[in-house]
Design a protein around this motif. Structure first.
Motif, PDB file in Angstrom:
ATOM      1  N   GLU A 266       7.739   9.074 -19.789  1.00  0.00           N
ATOM      2  CA  GLU A 266       7.325   8.734 -18.451  1.00  0.00           C
ATOM      3  C   GLU A 266       6.931  10.356 -17.788  1.00  0.00           C
ATOM      4  O   GLU A 266       7.832  11.101 -17.986  1.00  0.00           O
ATOM      5  N   SER A 267       6.068  10.188 -16.750  1.00  0.00           N
ATOM      6  CA  SER A 267       5.648  11.450 -15.892  1.00  0.00           C
ATOM      7  C   SER A 267       6.341  11.263 -14.581  1.00  0.00           C
ATOM      8  O   SER A 267       5.965  10.197 -13.860  1.00  0.00           O
ATOM      9  N   ALA A 268       6.846  11.978 -14.206  1.00  0.00           N
ATOM     10  CA  ALA A 268       7.678  12.067 -12.681  1.00  0.00           C
ATOM     11  C   ALA A 268       6.540  12.045 -11.761  1.00  0.00           C
ATOM     12  O   ALA A 268       6.590  11.380 -10.582  1.00  0.00           O
ATOM     13  N   LYS A 269       5.515  12.829 -11.951  1.00  0.00           N
ATOM     14  CA  LYS A 269       4.497  12.853 -10.990  1.00  0.00           C
ATOM     15  C   LYS A 269       3.711  11.428 -10.853  1.00  0.00           C
ATOM     16  O   LYS A 269       3.312  11.060  -9.885  1.00  0.00           O
ATOM     17  N   VAL A 270       3.476  11.133 -12.037  1.00  0.00           N
ATOM     18  CA  VAL A 270       2.957   9.576 -12.016  1.00  0.00           C
ATOM     19  C   VAL A 270       3.668   8.430 -11.227  1.00  0.00           C
ATOM     20  O   VAL A 270       3.117   8.030 -10.443  1.00  0.00           O
ATOM     21  N   ASN A 271       4.940   8.626 -11.526  1.00  0.00           N
ATOM     22  CA  ASN A 271       5.944   7.708 -11.066  1.00  0.00           C
ATOM     23  C   ASN A 271       5.827   7.942  -9.267  1.00  0.00           C
ATOM     24  O   ASN A 271       6.008   7.046  -8.570  1.00  0.00           O
ATOM     25  N   ASN A 272       5.782   9.141  -8.855  1.00  0.00           N
ATOM     26  CA  ASN A 272       5.800   9.338  -7.681  1.00  0.00           C
ATOM     27  C   ASN A 272       4.842   9.047  -6.686  1.00  0.00           C
ATOM     28  O   ASN A 272       4.673   8.418  -5.708  1.00  0.00           O
ATOM     29  N   VAL A 273       3.450   8.990  -7.532  1.00  0.00           N
ATOM     30  CA  VAL A 273       2.181   8.389  -6.964  1.00  0.00           C
ATOM     31  C   VAL A 273       2.424   7.010  -6.817  1.00  0.00           C
ATOM     32  O   VAL A 273       1.943   6.298  -5.780  1.00  0.00           O
ATOM     33  N   ILE A 274       2.854   6.327  -7.742  1.00  0.00           N
ATOM     34  CA  ILE A 274       3.152   4.864  -7.666  1.00  0.00           C
ATOM     35  C   ILE A 274       3.889   4.397  -6.911  1.00  0.00           C
ATOM     36  O   ILE A 274       3.782   3.676  -5.840  1.00  0.00           O
ATOM     37  N   VAL A 275       5.058   5.339  -6.461  1.00  0.00           N
ATOM     38  CA  VAL A 275       5.880   4.934  -5.318  1.00  0.00           C
ATOM     39  C   VAL A 275       5.253   5.191  -3.916  1.00  0.00           C
ATOM     40  O   VAL A 275       5.369   4.311  -3.029  1.00  0.00           O
ATOM     41  N   ILE A 276       4.589   6.181  -3.796  1.00  0.00           N
ATOM     42  CA  ILE A 276       3.780   6.270  -2.617  1.00  0.00           C
ATOM     43  C   ILE A 276       2.713   5.334  -2.453  1.00  0.00           C
ATOM     44  O   ILE A 276       2.664   4.708  -1.150  1.00  0.00           O
ATOM     45  N   ILE A 277       2.081   4.914  -3.444  1.00  0.00           N
ATOM     46  CA  ILE A 277       1.074   3.822  -3.273  1.00  0.00           C
ATOM     47  C   ILE A 277       1.833   2.466  -2.664  1.00  0.00           C
ATOM     48  O   ILE A 277       1.304   1.712  -1.999  1.00  0.00           O
ATOM     49  N   LYS A 278       2.896   2.052  -3.139  1.00  0.00           N
ATOM     50  CA  LYS A 278       3.591   0.940  -2.851  1.00  0.00           C
ATOM     51  C   LYS A 278       4.043   0.868  -1.517  1.00  0.00           C
ATOM     52  O   LYS A 278       3.909   0.049  -0.974  1.00  0.00           O
ATOM     53  N   VAL A 279       4.641   1.914  -1.154  1.00  0.00           N
ATOM     54  CA  VAL A 279       5.122   2.425   0.321  1.00  0.00           C
ATOM     55  C   VAL A 279       3.682   2.212   1.318  1.00  0.00           C
ATOM     56  O   VAL A 279       3.940   1.594   2.225  1.00  0.00           O
ATOM     57  N   LEU A 280       2.790   2.772   0.774  1.00  0.00           N
ATOM     58  CA  LEU A 280       1.538   2.777   1.418  1.00  0.00           C
ATOM     59  C   LEU A 280       0.846   1.509   1.640  1.00  0.00           C
ATOM     60  O   LEU A 280       0.482   0.869   2.875  1.00  0.00           O
ATOM     61  N   VAL A 281       0.865   0.525   0.701  1.00  0.00           N
ATOM     62  CA  VAL A 281       0.503  -0.810   0.479  1.00  0.00           C
ATOM     63  C   VAL A 281       1.329  -1.554   1.707  1.00  0.00           C
ATOM     64  O   VAL A 281       0.933  -2.450   2.416  1.00  0.00           O
ATOM     65  N   VAL A 282       2.786  -1.519   1.571  1.00  0.00           N
ATOM     66  CA  VAL A 282       3.506  -2.340   2.428  1.00  0.00           C
ATOM     67  C   VAL A 282       3.188  -2.035   3.803  1.00  0.00           C
ATOM     68  O   VAL A 282       3.161  -2.805   4.824  1.00  0.00           O
ATOM     69  N   SER A 283       3.178  -0.597   3.912  1.00  0.00           N
ATOM     70  CA  SER A 283       2.995  -0.077   5.384  1.00  0.00           C
ATOM     71  C   SER A 283       1.657  -0.615   6.155  1.00  0.00           C
ATOM     72  O   SER A 283       1.856  -1.066   7.234  1.00  0.00           O
ATOM     73  N   LEU A 284       0.614  -0.409   5.365  1.00  0.00           N
ATOM     74  CA  LEU A 284      -0.716  -0.865   5.662  1.00  0.00           C
ATOM     75  C   LEU A 284      -0.711  -2.396   5.979  1.00  0.00           C
ATOM     76  O   LEU A 284      -1.383  -2.698   7.068  1.00  0.00           O
ATOM     77  N   PHE A 285      -0.161  -3.008   5.095  1.00  0.00           N
ATOM     78  CA  PHE A 285      -0.111  -4.808   5.111  1.00  0.00           C
ATOM     79  C   PHE A 285       0.694  -4.976   6.547  1.00  0.00           C
ATOM     80  O   PHE A 285       0.094  -5.711   7.253  1.00  0.00           O
ATOM     81  N   ILE A 286       1.646  -4.208   6.950  1.00  0.00           N
ATOM     82  CA  ILE A 286       2.163  -4.684   8.092  1.00  0.00           C
ATOM     83  C   ILE A 286       1.340  -4.391   9.247  1.00  0.00           C
ATOM     84  O   ILE A 286       1.149  -4.987  10.182  1.00  0.00           O
ATOM     85  N   LEU A 287       0.860  -2.929   9.115  1.00  0.00           N
ATOM     86  CA  LEU A 287       0.099  -2.603  10.225  1.00  0.00           C
ATOM     87  C   LEU A 287      -1.233  -3.474  10.508  1.00  0.00           C
ATOM     88  O   LEU A 287      -1.668  -3.731  11.673  1.00  0.00           O
ATOM     89  N   ILE A 288      -2.067  -3.694   9.650  1.00  0.00           N
ATOM     90  CA  ILE A 288      -3.238  -4.219   9.559  1.00  0.00           C
ATOM     91  C   ILE A 288      -3.061  -5.725   9.841  1.00  0.00           C
ATOM     92  O   ILE A 288      -3.562  -6.443  10.565  1.00  0.00           O
ATOM     93  N   GLY A 289      -2.022  -6.285   9.188  1.00  0.00           N
ATOM     94  CA  GLY A 289      -1.686  -7.878   9.428  1.00  0.00           C
ATOM     95  C   GLY A 289      -1.261  -8.207  10.650  1.00  0.00           C
ATOM     96  O   GLY A 289      -1.458  -9.433  11.179  1.00  0.00           O
ATOM     97  N   ALA A 290      -0.705  -7.335  11.409  1.00  0.00           N
ATOM     98  CA  ALA A 290      -0.431  -7.383  12.722  1.00  0.00           C
ATOM     99  C   ALA A 290      -1.485  -8.057  13.442  1.00  0.00           C
ATOM    100  O   ALA A 290      -1.135  -8.745  14.627  1.00  0.00           O
ATOM    101  N   ARG A 291      -2.656  -7.541  13.478  1.00  0.00           N
ATOM    102  CA  ARG A 291      -3.640  -7.734  14.181  1.00  0.00           C
ATOM    103  C   ARG A 291      -4.118  -9.388  14.082  1.00  0.00           C
ATOM    104  O   ARG A 291      -4.800  -9.865  14.750  1.00  0.00           O
ATOM    105  N   TYR A 292      -3.852  -9.890  12.765  1.00  0.00           N
ATOM    106  CA  TYR A 292      -4.040 -11.253  12.563  1.00  0.00           C
ATOM    107  C   TYR A 292      -2.958 -12.110  12.572  1.00  0.00           C
ATOM    108  O   TYR A 292      -2.983 -13.224  12.238  1.00  0.00           O
ATOM    109  N   PHE A 293      -2.018 -11.727  13.181  1.00  0.00           N
ATOM    110  CA  PHE A 293      -0.642 -12.381  13.407  1.00  0.00           C
ATOM    111  C   PHE A 293      -0.737 -13.545  14.476  1.00  0.00           C
ATOM    112  O   PHE A 293      -1.438 -13.551  15.677  1.00  0.00           O
TER     113      PHE A 293
END
Length: 531
Positions: free
Chosen positions: A222-249
């Motif tokens: 396992e690569s720590a750098k790859v895992n860190n990228v995946i973590v960043i992607i997951k947090v970014l996805v959830v955050s964007l989902f909340i921010l963008i989804g709020a417009r359609y709420f």
């Protein structure tokens, strides 16, 4: 005579930890590092997969409150985990903690429970992975036959695009659940003429398990750098989902009530549904104990451990609550009883570009979770086999790949079969009840150790332990009690199988239990460092 209650001494475990790490662990992690570690470990299948099931089947939009209750229960257990991890700094998780505090028999029960937790946890994540892959492929114009994209016996219908657009439903094939039937009936839509099929097996879910198992047998670095990228992607996805989804709420998707009326059955909406939903979404918090395992690497564990655990739980709970509110505000909660609820919500927004991004991010994140769970399973086998409770053959290392190939293949075959045949909600409930059981034992173990061995050095001490530890037990047991009877039956059957194995084999081959005559709760010592 074998001793069911023999315990390992804390001194021996610390000595063993030092032998494993020749120069000891380097204290490099600060509070910020620990918070980020916790966030990365927590966000995963719970949000991307089980939020929808809890909302559609139990709590409705009030699933946001279910996340709050789950976070509170985790806070109590998390503080207990932090103390135990700093006191017993060795591999084995709750199994080792129980061995040090409540004896071999309880340790066996927890170890056997953890085996179930990891297997069904990987099963649930694989099913969720399948849902997102099927949805993404549909967006690309590739449709997997409905018979091979869901659990055995699941009724499927293909909803026309016009109807799907009208009701903000996913295009293509979808599971014909009670909530979908109710929604179609409310809009006077006769689905009898829609193309239908009965699922036979979930091939994508089986495929990802087979691929990951193969990687683990061959060996994967396992690569720590790859895992860190995946973590960043997951947090970014959830955050964007909340921010963008709020417009359609729109609260119109809540059907007029934030807490739907109870149907007359416990756990089917209303406040009982919120509590049952908390038991289901508890899966979303699994991983916070990763913070507790780094107690020996924290610069200031007395200060930083509670910040890391509570901080990551607060941040993730906030993201989960906001995410659940947005999810149920952009699409009816009745449509979310699917393996990929976030994808369904995004499809309802009509943002194709964002849909691709989120689904790819979810698939990457879920893949890493499957890998970690299937990778963790052999560690429990190793710990139990080392203590003589399981045959050493089960942890045999491959002569070429230097991996525990037998246990990895056995686990992979079982998980692959389960992922292809059982529904998503069954896997989620079983994982939750197994994890809650482990949390309750760890919380009880902390209190037991405080009373029986108050002199033991504890780099981190649970605050208000005579309140926190009992609440860790009570909150875990209460959430367990809200889960369906079928889930309890499955747990009891699994534990019964474990008891048979223990009394037929484990108790007679125990390394510790056979060293001295039985003495209730006695610590067994030896020159080798075991006690």
């Amino acid at each position: 005579m074998p001793n069911l209650w023999v315990r390992k001494s804390i001194a021996a475990l610390k000595s063993e930890a030092m032998e494993t790490h020749e120069h000891g662990l380097k204290r490099t992690l600060n509070a910020t590092n620990l918070v980020m570690l916790g966030i990365g470990a927590i966000i995963g299948a719970g949000f991307f997969v089980y939020t929808g099931t809890a909302a559609a089947d139990h709590a409705g939009p009030a699933v946001a409150l279910s996340f709050v209750l789950g976070g509170i229960a985790c806070a109590f257990a998390g503080l207990c985990y932090a103390e135990m991890a700093s006191t017993v700094p060795i591999a084995g998780s709750a199994y080792t903690y129980a061995y040090a505090t409540m004896g071999e028999f309880v340790a066996w029960l927890i170890g056997w429970d953890l085996i179930l937790e990891y297997m069904v946890g990987a099963t649930g994540v694989a099913i969720g992975w399948s849902g997102y892959v099927v949805s993404l492929l549909h967006d690309l114009g590739i449709d997997i036959p409905a018979r091979f994209a869901s659990s055995w016996g699941q009724a499927m219908i293909e909803i026309p695009d016009a109807v799907a657009d009208q009701l903000h439903m996913r295009h293509g094939w979808t599971a014909l659940t009670d909530s979908v039937i109710k929604l179609l009936s409310e809009h006077n839509i006769d689905y009898a003429g829609f193309p239908s099929a009965t699922a036979v097996i979930n091939l994508p879910a089986m495929l990802i398990v087979a691929l990951v198992t193969t990687l683990l047998v061959i060996g994967i670095q396992e690569s720590a750098k790859v895992n860190n990228v995946i973590v960043i992607i997951k947090v970014l996805v959830v955050s964007l989902f909340i921010l963008i989804g709020a417009r359609y709420f729109s609260t119109a998707n809540w059907g007029g009530k934030f807490i739907p009326d109870n149907t007359g059955n416990f756990g089917d909406f209303g406040w009982s549904g919120i509590f049952r939903g908390a038991g289901v979404v508890f899966f979303a918090y699994i991983g916070f104990d990763a913070v507790s395992t780094t107690a020996q690497e924290a610069k200031n564990p007395q200060r930083d451990m509670p910040i890391g655990i509570i901080g990551s739980l607060v941040v993730c709970t906030l993201l989960y609550v906001l995410g659940a509110l947005v999810m149920t505000g952009v699409v009816s909660y009745k449509l979310l009883s699917v393996p990929d609820p976030v994808a369904v919500a995004i499809d309802a927004m009509g943002l194709r570009w964002f849909s691709y991004f989120v689904k790819i991010g979810a698939i990457a994140g879920l893949t890493s979770v499957v890998l970690v769970m299937l990778l963790s399973q052999p560690r429990i086998f190793f710990a139990m086999a080392k203590d003589g409770l399981l045959p050493k053959a089960v942890s045999k290392v491959h002569p070429r790949f230097r991996t525990p190939w037998i246990t990895t293949i056995i686990t992979g075959v079982i998980v692959m079969t389960a992922a292809g045949t059982i529904p998503i909600h069954v896997a989620g409930e079983l994982t939750s009840i197994g994890t809650l059981f482990a949390f309750a034992v760890v919380s009880a173990g902390v209190l037991t150790l405080r009373i029986m061995q108050p002199e033991v050095e504890r780099p981190f001490r649970t605050p208000l332990v005579f309140f926190t530890a009992p609440m860790g037990v009570v909150s875990s047991v209460l959430l367990m009690a809200t889960l369906p009877g079928d889930t309890w039956i499955r747990l009891v059957v699994w534990m019964a199988i474990g008891l048979v194995i223990y009394f037929v084999y484990g108790i007679h081959h125990s390394v510790l239990g056979s060293r001295r005559p039985a003495e209730p709760l006695a610590e067994v010592g030896s020159a080798s460092g075991l006690s």
